[in-house]
Motif scaffolding. Structure first.
Motif, PDB file in Angstrom:
ATOM      1  N   GLY A   1      45.424  49.405  47.356  1.00 21.99           N
ATOM      2  CA  GLY A   1      46.004  48.624  46.273  1.00 21.99           C
ATOM      3  C   GLY A   1      44.966  48.074  45.324  1.00 21.99           C
ATOM      4  N   GLU A   2      45.311  46.969  44.671  1.00 22.49           N
ATOM      5  CA  GLU A   2      44.459  46.399  43.629  1.00 22.49           C
ATOM      6  C   GLU A   2      43.564  45.269  44.141  1.00 22.49           C
ATOM      7  N   LEU A   3      43.702  44.881  45.406  1.00 22.87           N
ATOM      8  CA  LEU A   3      42.886  43.793  45.947  1.00 22.87           C
ATOM      9  C   LEU A   3      41.433  44.235  46.028  1.00 22.87           C
ATOM     10  N   HIS A   4      40.527  43.403  45.520  1.00 19.55           N
ATOM     11  CA  HIS A   4      39.113  43.773  45.529  1.00 19.55           C
ATOM     12  C   HIS A   4      38.640  43.972  46.969  1.00 19.55           C
ATOM     13  N   PRO A   5      37.789  44.986  47.229  1.00 21.51           N
ATOM     14  CA  PRO A   5      37.335  45.259  48.603  1.00 21.51           C
ATOM     15  C   PRO A   5      36.721  44.053  49.308  1.00 21.51           C
ATOM     16  N   LEU A   6      35.928  43.259  48.598  1.00 21.59           N
ATOM     17  CA  LEU A   6      35.288  42.106  49.243  1.00 21.59           C
ATOM     18  C   LEU A   6      36.327  41.070  49.677  1.00 21.59           C
ATOM     19  N   ILE A   7      37.363  40.900  48.873  1.00 18.05           N
ATOM     20  CA  ILE A   7      38.435  39.966  49.237  1.00 18.05           C
ATOM     21  C   ILE A   7      39.201  40.508  50.437  1.00 18.05           C
TER      22      ILE A   7
END
Length: 348
Positions: free
Chosen positions: A177-183
């Motif tokens: 999805g659109e969630l940043h990898p670090l988050i």
């Protein structure tokens, strides 16, 4: 289910992500040191990671003792639980560094990683690679390895398989999805630790999984700087951030901010340490004679160096080497400890 609809990306979190990603993009240029220099950086970072991660959980072995143990790792016979834990962590780290592209984060792989983490631990033989069967809780330890209190309660054994299946499924969807990898990695780690799926080894495994997920997300510099040592040096903040977020995870409005802020700041410190080391390497290679670089290499790899060590390593005369040691101290690249025959040197 993992509830992220209340997730707030604060300006601080946004700035941390941007700085880390900027370094990620710059690593292609920064990481062009000679292979032996990168190898030296990775070896030091690995020793720091193994020592720090096991000490967070109560081990008493110093980095020097960890290094000595790793030099005899092929013996596979260890006299204490601390040594068993260090050996398992070391071999698992090497597996992740060598094969991260093939290790997807599935329940089966997580169980295999746990089994390998505890492969040398006699006390853990019955439960390694299997989810917990009795309740456990997260405890904090002091510098002497004594438990000083319970940090938070964890998922019960009955609900653990379901919650782990949900967590792995959530991660798979988050990565697409659109969630940043670090988050996404930060949320995965804090939920994993809140579940605490295994009887023992959860903290160490969470840090291995963090490294694995960062590598799979393209953060190729991770093996060259120890995130575990950053966490060890911020242990109070680590437990506080965990407690603040994990107490809300099973509510309708989880507060991810305390943990994500700590996690990203730890990644920032890891990144900045490596940037400083690389800049230092470039400075040394550009301006220092070969003998001086050999001296610094030995000090970095072994934690200290004497003039007698330098004679053995370089084959140069004592008088010649004394001049290099003096110059390195004047430039604040080495620190002198003691006097006379007992004198030795370390990196600042």
């Amino acid at each position: 289910m993992i509830q992220t609809s209340t997730l707030q990306i604060t300006p601080e979190i946004l700035a941390l992500v941007a700085e880390i990603d900027e370094f990620k993009g710059a690593w292609r240029a920064l990481g062009t040191l000679a292979p032996e220099r990168l190898s030296a950086l990775r070896r030091v970072a690995t020793i720091e990671s193994i020592g720090s991660s096991t000490r967070i959980e109560g081990s008493r072995l110093s980095d020097r003792e960890v290094e000595q143990l790793l030099s005899n790792l092929e013996i596979q016979s260890f006299g204490s639980r601390d040594e068993q834990e260090v050996a398992g962590y070391a071999q698992l780290m090497e597996t992740v560094f060598a094969s991260w592209q093939e290790i997807t984060v599935t329940e089966n792989h997580i169980k295999q990683l746990h089994r390998d983490l505890l492969r040398f631990s006699d006390k853990d033989e019955r439960h390694r690679g299997e989810y917990k069967t009795t309740s456990n809780s997260v405890a904090a330890f002091d510098a002497e390895g004594n438990q000083v209190g319970v940090v938070f309660e964890t998922a019960n054994p009955f609900e653990t398989p379901r919650r782990m299946a949900e967590l792995v499924d959530w991660l798979d969807q988050a990565q697409q999805g659109e969630l940043h990898p670090l988050i996404a990695i930060g949320i995965f780690v804090v939920v994993f630790l809140e579940i605490h799926p295994f009887q023992d080894g959860n903290g160490r495994l969470s840090r291995v999984l963090t490294t694995l997920l960062l590598l799979r997300a393209g953060y190729a510099y991770v093996p060259y700087s120890s995130l575990e040592s950053v966490i060890e040096q911020s242990k109070e903040g680590y437990y506080l951030a965990l407690r603040r977020t994990q107490g809300t995870i099973c509510t309708e409005a989880p507060d991810w901010t305390p943990w994500l802020t700590f996690f990203l700041k730890a990644l920032q410190r890891q990144m900045r340490r490596l940037r400083q080391k690389v800049e230092r390497e470039r400075l040394l290679l550009a301006k220092l004679p070969d003998l001086a670089i050999q001296i610094l290499d030995h000090a970095r790899d072994h934690g200290r160096i004497t003039i007698a060590d330098a004679v053995t390593v370089t084959g140069a005369s004592r008088n010649t080497l004394k001049g290099h040691f003096k110059t390195l101290c004047e430039r604040e690249l080495l620190v002198l400890h003691g006097q006379g025959r007992g004198a030795w040197y370390s990196l600042p």
